[in-house]
Scaffold this motif. Structure first.
Motif, PDB file in Angstrom:
ATOM      1  N   UNK A 459      72.542 -45.983  26.865  1.00 20.76           N
ATOM      2  CA  UNK A 459      71.374 -44.535  26.374  1.00 20.76           C
ATOM      3  C   UNK A 459      72.612 -44.943  24.964  1.00 20.76           C
ATOM      4  N   UNK A 460      71.787 -44.349  24.041  1.00 19.93           N
ATOM      5  CA  UNK A 460      72.586 -44.176  23.658  1.00 19.93           C
ATOM      6  C   UNK A 460      73.752 -42.649  23.711  1.00 19.93           C
ATOM      7  N   UNK A 461      74.966 -43.326  22.704  1.00 16.06           N
ATOM      8  CA  UNK A 461      75.958 -41.776  23.284  1.00 16.06           C
ATOM      9  C   UNK A 461      76.185 -40.681  21.592  1.00 16.06           C
ATOM     10  N   UNK A 462      76.023 -39.945  20.899  1.00 19.87           N
ATOM     11  CA  UNK A 462      75.850 -39.870  19.457  1.00 19.87           C
ATOM     12  C   UNK A 462      77.940 -38.703  19.628  1.00 19.87           C
ATOM     13  N   UNK A 463      78.308 -38.983  18.314  1.00 16.66           N
ATOM     14  CA  UNK A 463      78.968 -39.125  18.252  1.00 16.66           C
ATOM     15  C   UNK A 463      80.244 -37.978  18.611  1.00 16.66           C
ATOM     16  N   UNK A 464      81.036 -38.047  19.427  1.00 15.67           N
ATOM     17  CA  UNK A 464      81.717 -37.100  19.925  1.00 15.67           C
ATOM     18  C   UNK A 464      80.848 -36.818  20.948  1.00 15.67           C
ATOM     19  N   UNK A 465      80.105 -37.338  21.656  1.00 14.63           N
ATOM     20  CA  UNK A 465      78.827 -37.352  22.809  1.00 14.63           C
ATOM     21  C   UNK A 465      78.140 -35.856  22.434  1.00 14.63           C
ATOM     22  N   UNK A 466      78.170 -35.328  21.706  1.00 12.95           N
ATOM     23  CA  UNK A 466      76.831 -34.577  20.819  1.00 12.95           C
ATOM     24  C   UNK A 466      75.689 -34.081  21.869  1.00 12.95           C
ATOM     25  N   UNK A 467      75.041 -35.803  22.181  1.00  7.07           N
ATOM     26  CA  UNK A 467      73.778 -35.089  22.716  1.00  7.07           C
ATOM     27  C   UNK A 467      74.149 -35.198  24.233  1.00  7.07           C
ATOM     28  N   UNK A 468      75.219 -34.661  24.814  1.00  3.64           N
ATOM     29  CA  UNK A 468      75.704 -34.463  25.336  1.00  3.64           C
ATOM     30  C   UNK A 468      75.553 -32.750  25.839  1.00  3.64           C
ATOM     31  N   UNK A 469      76.101 -32.371  27.276  1.00  5.24           N
ATOM     32  CA  UNK A 469      76.211 -30.856  27.367  1.00  5.24           C
ATOM     33  C   UNK A 469      77.511 -31.068  27.809  1.00  5.24           C
ATOM     34  N   UNK A 470      78.514 -30.235  27.562  1.00 10.54           N
ATOM     35  CA  UNK A 470      79.730 -29.758  27.855  1.00 10.54           C
ATOM     36  C   UNK A 470      80.082 -30.434  29.407  1.00 10.54           C
ATOM     37  N   UNK A 471      79.167 -30.085  30.593  1.00  7.67           N
ATOM     38  CA  UNK A 471      79.212 -30.816  31.973  1.00  7.67           C
ATOM     39  C   UNK A 471      79.070 -31.919  31.659  1.00  7.67           C
ATOM     40  N   UNK A 472      78.107 -32.295  31.025  1.00  8.87           N
ATOM     41  CA  UNK A 472      77.836 -34.269  30.967  1.00  8.87           C
ATOM     42  C   UNK A 472      79.372 -34.637  30.764  1.00  8.87           C
ATOM     43  N   UNK A 473      79.769 -34.327  29.432  1.00 10.49           N
ATOM     44  CA  UNK A 473      80.650 -34.765  28.355  1.00 10.49           C
ATOM     45  C   UNK A 473      81.160 -35.299  29.366  1.00 10.49           C
ATOM     46  N   UNK A 474      82.008 -34.278  29.876  1.00  7.90           N
ATOM     47  CA  UNK A 474      83.351 -33.737  30.526  1.00  7.90           C
ATOM     48  C   UNK A 474      82.981 -34.748  31.960  1.00  7.90           C
ATOM     49  N   UNK A 475      82.290 -34.682  32.872  1.00 10.64           N
ATOM     50  CA  UNK A 475      81.480 -35.985  34.051  1.00 10.64           C
ATOM     51  C   UNK A 475      81.903 -37.436  33.017  1.00 10.64           C
ATOM     52  N   UNK A 476      80.990 -37.698  31.872  1.00 11.96           N
ATOM     53  CA  UNK A 476      81.246 -39.395  31.639  1.00 11.96           C
ATOM     54  C   UNK A 476      82.572 -39.432  31.880  1.00 11.96           C
ATOM     55  N   UNK A 477      83.536 -38.201  31.348  1.00  7.28           N
ATOM     56  CA  UNK A 477      85.080 -39.314  30.624  1.00  7.28           C
ATOM     57  C   UNK A 477      85.774 -38.558  31.977  1.00  7.28           C
ATOM     58  N   UNK A 478      85.300 -38.423  32.805  1.00  6.76           N
ATOM     59  CA  UNK A 478      85.814 -38.360  34.251  1.00  6.76           C
ATOM     60  C   UNK A 478      85.487 -39.696  34.678  1.00  6.76           C
ATOM     61  N   UNK A 479      83.861 -39.963  34.516  1.00 10.04           N
ATOM     62  CA  UNK A 479      83.433 -42.033  35.120  1.00 10.04           C
ATOM     63  C   UNK A 479      83.997 -42.855  34.423  1.00 10.04           C
TER      64      UNK A 479
END
Length: 575
Positions: A459-479
């Protein structure tokens, strides 16, 4: 400029460019002499064969000049572009190893300008040096000598023309050079305002400060524009004034040369050649003037680039690093720390000892030093007093690569890079398998929203993770951090965008995981519910450790911790 060129430019290519330029200049200087011969010996005597023979020689020398020019331009452009590539590589590599203090000293906007605009100025300057700066003096000396050979008397014209040219060039440089130097500083300012506007666009819109930010940009933009208009206006005078001087020189040569021809003291062909040499002499002066005006700007850029490359970082790997221990542990041994230039310490008297399998939580008010404390673990800053130890060894004694490999760090702001989910997950562990990635996503409560997408890990991640919500970005950073096999896992307020249920599930998954349960986990939190299950909770207030213990112990005896609990109960949270 020379310092930057050393080791970054091919000596063979530079020598080749110089040799091609010498050949081009010699061929160009010989052409007027052939023109003179055609007029004096061919046209005057009606010798058609001589005209054809000499004309063929002119064509051959012209072709030689063209080929040499092509060779010179190719090598000069290739060498200068290679220099720019090497400088950008070295600057980027240097900046990646900067400490936080060094980043703050120069500034992100200035670093961007130095890596782009300043390097471009350096490239252009070396291109001009390998072209014009070599050509101009050779052409000047050669043309002057050949002009003197054609007629000694006519060379007296240069006693008038050259001083006028020197005065004009001197005045031009006096006004233009300072303006060229200011261009880089004003470019920095535009980049700063523009970058702040882009990164803070949501805040600007939320507070309806569009007009204010537009005015800020207009001020910086107008300042740059006014400076550019001034310097371009000054430079625009160069061509008409040069044309005037050249035209006046031609008139003088024709007027004086006509008298000498009438007196049979000068041949017509020699006067034509002399006029060509005169133009070459004046053009050489003009090329030198242009170089002397652009070089200071390039030199200013070179100084700015060298400031980046010469920055000596106090945070570097020791000459003889110690081996990292195998048993995970984390110690803060009576640590004091203050930021560069600060009067008061940001941290003082921090004393904590954590073993493998234990969780350390850090809580406190805003500005109490929580993030500062954990930034000392991967040695983003050096302590002023005491020691931070990872696996039993002070971080100052460890190789930085080994230290950073031992620490998995999740910053406050979740940063994702453009690419795919898989590429982001492999950032800390390039050898991670898909199974390991899915396992980390499951612990971080991210598996569901990635698995439901048909592309999955691709799945494509836009610059800065703009296509994810704040909580989703945070969880992906944790993962991403969990994919890494580290001794210490640090979460800097990384659960703040998560709801209570997801927060609890994630912390439970961390405790249940076979690998992570044998490591040291550090959690910075604002909510009591986030830190309550930790083995040790450190309470910070104004940089001081005002409490240390379990949730039950602190709840019973620590005033600061009790106040935090009460404030959150009033907000409807569970203690």
């Amino acid at each position: 400029m020379i310092k930057l060129a050393k080791g970054r430019m091919s000596a063979v290519a530079v020598l080749g460019a110089v040799l091609f330029m010498v050949v081009q200049v010699i061929a160009s200087l010989y052409l007027p002499n052939l023109t003179s011969d055609i007029v004096n010996n061919g046209v005057a005597n009606g010798d058609v064969n001589y005209i054809w023979h000499t004309g063929i020689k002119m064509i051959l020398f012209s072709l030689l000049s063209i080929l040499a020019a092509v060779g010179n331009v190719f090598l000069a452009s290739r060498t200068s572009q290679k220099l720019g590539q090497n400088v950008r590589h070295d600057v980027y590599k240097k900046v990646l190893n900067y400490s936080h203090d060094e980043m703050d000293t120069i500034g992100t906007s200035s670093l961007i300008t130095r890596t782009t605009n300043d390097v471009t100025q350096l490239q252009n300057a070396w291109m001009m040096i390998l072209r014009m700066m070599i050509m101009a003096p050779i052409m000047l000396v050669g043309a002057s000598f050949l002009a003197y050979q054609k007629d000694h008397a006519l060379t007296a014209i240069f006693l008038v023309v050259i001083p006028i040219m020197l005065i004009f060039v001197g005045v031009l440089m006096k006004f233009a050079v300072p303006l060229f130097r200011k261009m880089q500083e004003k470019t920095d300012k535009i980049n700063l305002v523009f970058r702040e506007g882009l990164t803070g666009v949501r805040v600007i819109r939320a507070f309806r400060q569009d007009n204010f930010e537009q005015q800020r940009f207009d001020v910086a933009n107008q300042d740059y524009t006014q400076n550019a208009v001034k310097v371009n206006t000054i430079m625009a005078l160069a061509l008409p004034v040069m044309t005037l001087i050249m035209s006046g020189t031609n008139i003088g040569i024709i007027w004086w040369g006509g008298h000498l021809i009438g007196q049979q003291a000068l041949q017509t062909g020699n006067m034509i050649a002399f006029m060509t040499y005169a133009m070459q002499i004046l053009m050489s002066f003009m090329m030198l003037a242009m170089i002397l005006m652009f070089i200071p700007r390039a030199q200013a850029s070179a100084v700015r680039i060298n400031e980046v490359l010469d920055q000596s970082s106090p945070i570097d790997s020791p000459a003889d690093p110690k081996a990292l221990g195998d048993t995970p542990s984390l110690q803060f041994d009576n640590v004091d720390f203050r930021y560069h230039g600060a009067e008061q310490p940001a941290l003082s008297g921090i004393d904590v000892d954590m073993k493998a399998g234990q969780t350390l939580a850090i809580i406190g008010g805003t500005g109490s030093g929580k993030t500062t404390m954990i930034n000392l673990i991967p040695r983003f800053y050096d302590v002023e007093k005491g020691a931070v130890k990872v696996n039993g060894t002070p971080v100052q004694d460890l190789d930085l690569k080994a230290l950073h490999q031992a620490v998995a760090f999740v910053p406050q702001k979740a940063v994702l890079f453009s690419g795919t989910v898989r590429e982001n997950m492999k950032y800390g562990n390039p050898d991670a398998t898909d199974d390991q990635i899915w396992h980390a996503l499951e612990i971080a409560q991210s598996r569901d929203f990635i698995a439901e997408n048909p592309e999955g890990l691709d799945y494509h991640v836009e610059q800065g993770g703009g296509n994810f919500s704040g909580g989703q970005r945070q969880r992906l950073a944790i993962a991403r951090a969990l994919v890494k096999d580290a001794s210490i896992y640090v979460f800097d307020d990384s659960f703040s965008a998560l709801d209570f249920k997801t927060d609890a599930n994630l912390r439970q998954a961390l405790r249940d995981d076979e690998q992570i349960s044998k490591r040291v986990v550090v959690i910075v939190g604002q909510r009591v519910s986030t830190v309550a299950d930790a083995d040790t909770i450190v309470v910070l207030d104004d940089g001081k450790m005002v409490g240390r213990g379990t949730h039950a112990e602190l709840k019973a005896s620590n005033t600061t911790y009790q106040e935090i609990i009460k404030s959150q109960i009033r907000e409807g949270d569970e203690a």
